[in-house]
Design a protein around this motif. Structure first.
Motif, mmCIF file in Angstrom:
data_model
loop_
_atom_site.group_PDB
_atom_site.id
_atom_site.type_symbol
_atom_site.label_atom_id
_atom_site.label_comp_id
_atom_site.label_asym_id
_atom_site.label_seq_id
_atom_site.Cartn_x
_atom_site.Cartn_y
_atom_site.Cartn_z
ATOM 1 N N TYR A 135 0.844 -1.194 0.000
ATOM 2 C CA TYR A 135 0.000 0.000 0.000
ATOM 3 C C TYR A 135 0.882 1.249 0.000
ATOM 4 O O TYR A 135 1.798 1.363 0.812
ATOM 5 C CB TYR A 135 -0.907 0.019 1.233
ATOM 6 N N PHE A 136 0.580 2.177 -0.889
ATOM 7 C CA PHE A 136 1.318 3.437 -0.921
ATOM 8 C C PHE A 136 1.169 4.193 0.395
ATOM 9 O O PHE A 136 2.053 4.942 0.789
ATOM 10 C CB PHE A 136 0.853 4.331 -2.070
ATOM 11 N N ALA A 137 0.051 4.021 1.076
ATOM 12 C CA ALA A 137 -0.192 4.743 2.327
ATOM 13 C C ALA A 137 0.837 4.378 3.398
ATOM 14 O O ALA A 137 1.181 5.221 4.236
ATOM 15 C CB ALA A 137 -1.600 4.455 2.839
ATOM 16 N N PHE A 138 1.345 3.145 3.346
ATOM 17 C CA PHE A 138 2.347 2.739 4.335
ATOM 18 C C PHE A 138 3.626 3.525 4.051
ATOM 19 O O PHE A 138 4.172 3.460 2.966
ATOM 20 C CB PHE A 138 2.585 1.229 4.262
ATOM 21 N N THR A 139 4.096 4.269 4.973
ATOM 22 C CA THR A 139 5.239 5.198 4.897
ATOM 23 C C THR A 139 5.004 6.316 3.886
ATOM 24 O O THR A 139 5.948 6.945 3.425
ATOM 25 C CB THR A 139 6.593 4.491 4.609
ATOM 26 N N ASP A 140 3.758 6.576 3.530
ATOM 27 C CA ASP A 140 3.371 7.696 2.659
ATOM 28 C C ASP A 140 4.210 7.748 1.380
ATOM 29 O O ASP A 140 4.758 8.782 1.011
ATOM 30 C CB ASP A 140 3.464 9.015 3.436
ATOM 31 N N LYS A 141 4.288 6.636 0.692
ATOM 32 C CA LYS A 141 5.123 6.529 -0.512
ATOM 33 C C LYS A 141 4.752 7.527 -1.607
ATOM 34 O O LYS A 141 5.615 7.978 -2.355
ATOM 35 C CB LYS A 141 5.073 5.102 -1.062
ATOM 36 N N LEU A 142 3.463 7.872 -1.710
ATOM 37 C CA LEU A 142 3.067 8.811 -2.760
ATOM 38 C C LEU A 142 3.665 10.205 -2.561
ATOM 39 O O LEU A 142 3.842 10.942 -3.540
ATOM 40 C CB LEU A 142 1.553 8.894 -2.877
ATOM 41 N N ALA A 143 4.008 10.563 -1.327
ATOM 42 C CA ALA A 143 4.658 11.854 -1.098
ATOM 43 C C ALA A 143 5.961 11.934 -1.893
ATOM 44 O O ALA A 143 6.359 13.005 -2.346
ATOM 45 C CB ALA A 143 4.932 12.063 0.391
ATOM 46 N N PHE A 144 6.607 10.804 -2.082
ATOM 47 C CA PHE A 144 7.827 10.754 -2.893
ATOM 48 C C PHE A 144 7.525 10.437 -4.353
ATOM 49 O O PHE A 144 8.093 11.039 -5.263
ATOM 50 C CB PHE A 144 8.805 9.709 -2.337
ATOM 51 N N LEU A 145 6.630 9.489 -4.613
ATOM 52 C CA LEU A 145 6.405 8.985 -5.975
ATOM 53 C C LEU A 145 5.619 9.924 -6.885
ATOM 54 O O LEU A 145 5.836 9.934 -8.094
ATOM 55 C CB LEU A 145 5.705 7.624 -5.921
ATOM 56 N N ASP A 146 4.697 10.702 -6.311
ATOM 57 C CA ASP A 146 3.916 11.639 -7.133
ATOM 58 C C ASP A 146 4.848 12.606 -7.850
ATOM 59 O O ASP A 146 5.833 13.078 -7.281
ATOM 60 C CB ASP A 146 2.930 12.422 -6.266
ATOM 61 N N GLU A 147 4.531 12.879 -9.086
ATOM 62 C CA GLU A 147 5.287 13.832 -9.904
ATOM 63 C C GLU A 147 6.739 13.422 -10.105
ATOM 64 O O GLU A 147 7.630 14.270 -10.213
ATOM 65 C CB GLU A 147 5.183 15.238 -9.308
ATOM 66 N N ARG A 148 6.993 12.116 -10.170
ATOM 67 C CA ARG A 148 8.338 11.608 -10.445
ATOM 68 C C ARG A 148 8.432 11.011 -11.852
ATOM 69 O O ARG A 148 9.398 10.346 -12.171
ATOM 70 C CB ARG A 148 8.734 10.538 -9.429
ATOM 71 N N GLY A 149 7.405 11.242 -12.678
ATOM 72 C CA GLY A 149 7.473 10.782 -14.059
ATOM 73 C C GLY A 149 6.641 9.553 -14.367
ATOM 74 O O GLY A 149 6.592 9.119 -15.513
ATOM 75 N N PHE A 150 6.006 8.974 -13.362
ATOM 76 C CA PHE A 150 5.171 7.800 -13.607
ATOM 77 C C PHE A 150 3.818 8.217 -14.151
ATOM 78 O O PHE A 150 3.123 9.044 -13.558
ATOM 79 C CB PHE A 150 4.973 6.976 -12.331
ATOM 80 N N GLU A 151 3.435 7.620 -15.255
ATOM 81 C CA GLU A 151 2.107 7.836 -15.842
ATOM 82 C C GLU A 151 1.056 7.069 -15.042
ATOM 83 O O GLU A 151 -0.086 7.484 -14.916
ATOM 84 C CB GLU A 151 2.167 7.337 -17.287
ATOM 85 N N VAL A 152 1.460 5.928 -14.508
ATOM 86 C CA VAL A 152 0.555 5.039 -13.777
ATOM 87 C C VAL A 152 1.219 4.638 -12.467
ATOM 88 O O VAL A 152 2.399 4.275 -12.451
ATOM 89 C CB VAL A 152 0.250 3.773 -14.616
ATOM 90 N N LEU A 153 0.462 4.704 -11.367
ATOM 91 C CA LEU A 153 0.897 4.231 -10.054
ATOM 92 C C LEU A 153 -0.211 3.338 -9.499
ATOM 93 O O LEU A 153 -1.298 3.816 -9.187
ATOM 94 C CB LEU A 153 1.141 5.407 -9.100
ATOM 95 N N VAL A 154 0.061 2.040 -9.403
ATOM 96 C CA VAL A 154 -0.939 1.078 -8.922
ATOM 97 C C VAL A 154 -0.396 0.402 -7.674
ATOM 98 O O VAL A 154 0.756 -0.036 -7.645
ATOM 99 C CB VAL A 154 -1.252 0.011 -10.006
#
Length: 183
Positions: free
Chosen positions: A100-119
């Motif tokens: 889960y992205f929520a665990f350790t708030d991974k989306l705070a890092f992954l958002d806007e890093r060039g990924f078109e899709v994050l699942v």
């Protein structure tokens, strides 16, 4: 020493994967993609915390030397990340995570890093069809979704980066019901 043990430990596990020549078919989808992919066969995570390893893998940075998480201390750290670098050169990029992205708030890092899709295990579009537990979703779900994404891209000949972060190598090592237990 610890590094030698880690490399030996990884090698011992690789021999059970058809991707690395095992006698039985354990990773058929990865074998199918092998000749058209770049594989890193000697990667050792610098930390047992996924987000620290993700930052290292995508940005080439060492994790913070203490317990602080990169997502709370420096989530928007400026780094030329692999997906940003490749998408600027015409690649498509997607990341598929069994946890889960929520665990350790991974989306705070992954958002806007060039990924078109994050699942991840929570937002997987066919989540109800797979084994799930408190940690995430069956790794087959992220591989299936990744292959669906690869097959469905508008320009099939365009290069792509597809990152898979499996759930099952994580403690507590849950396997789906009925899964073979080769170890």
């Amino acid at each position: 020493d610890a590094v030698s043990y880690t490399h030996l430990d990884v090698y011992k596990r690789q021999r059970y994967l058809s991707l690395f020549g095992a006698g039985h078919d354990t990773t058929p989808n990865l074998v199918r993609l092998r000749d058209h992919s770049l594989r890193f066969t000697n990667y050792v995570a610098p930390s047992p915390i996924s987000i620290k390893a993700i930052v290292g893998l995508l940005c080439g940075l060492h994790p913070l030397p203490d317990a602080a998480l990169e997502t709370t201390a420096h989530a928007r750290i400026a780094c030329p990340s692999l997906p940003e670098t490749l998408t600027a050169r015409g690649y498509d990029a997607a990341l598929f995570h069994g946890g889960y992205f929520a665990f350790t708030d991974k989306l705070a890092f992954l958002d806007e890093r060039g990924f078109e899709v994050l699942v991840d295990g929570e937002n997987h579009p066919r989540r109800d069809r797979y084994f799930t537990n408190g940690w995430g979703i069956d790794d087959a779900a992220i591989v299936d979704e990744g292959l669906r994404w690869l097959d469905g891209r508008a320009e099939a000949g365009r290069p792509s980066l597809s990152v898979y972060i499996p759930l099952f190598p994580h403690y507590e090592y849950f396997l789906p019901p009925g899964a073979e237990k080769p170890f």
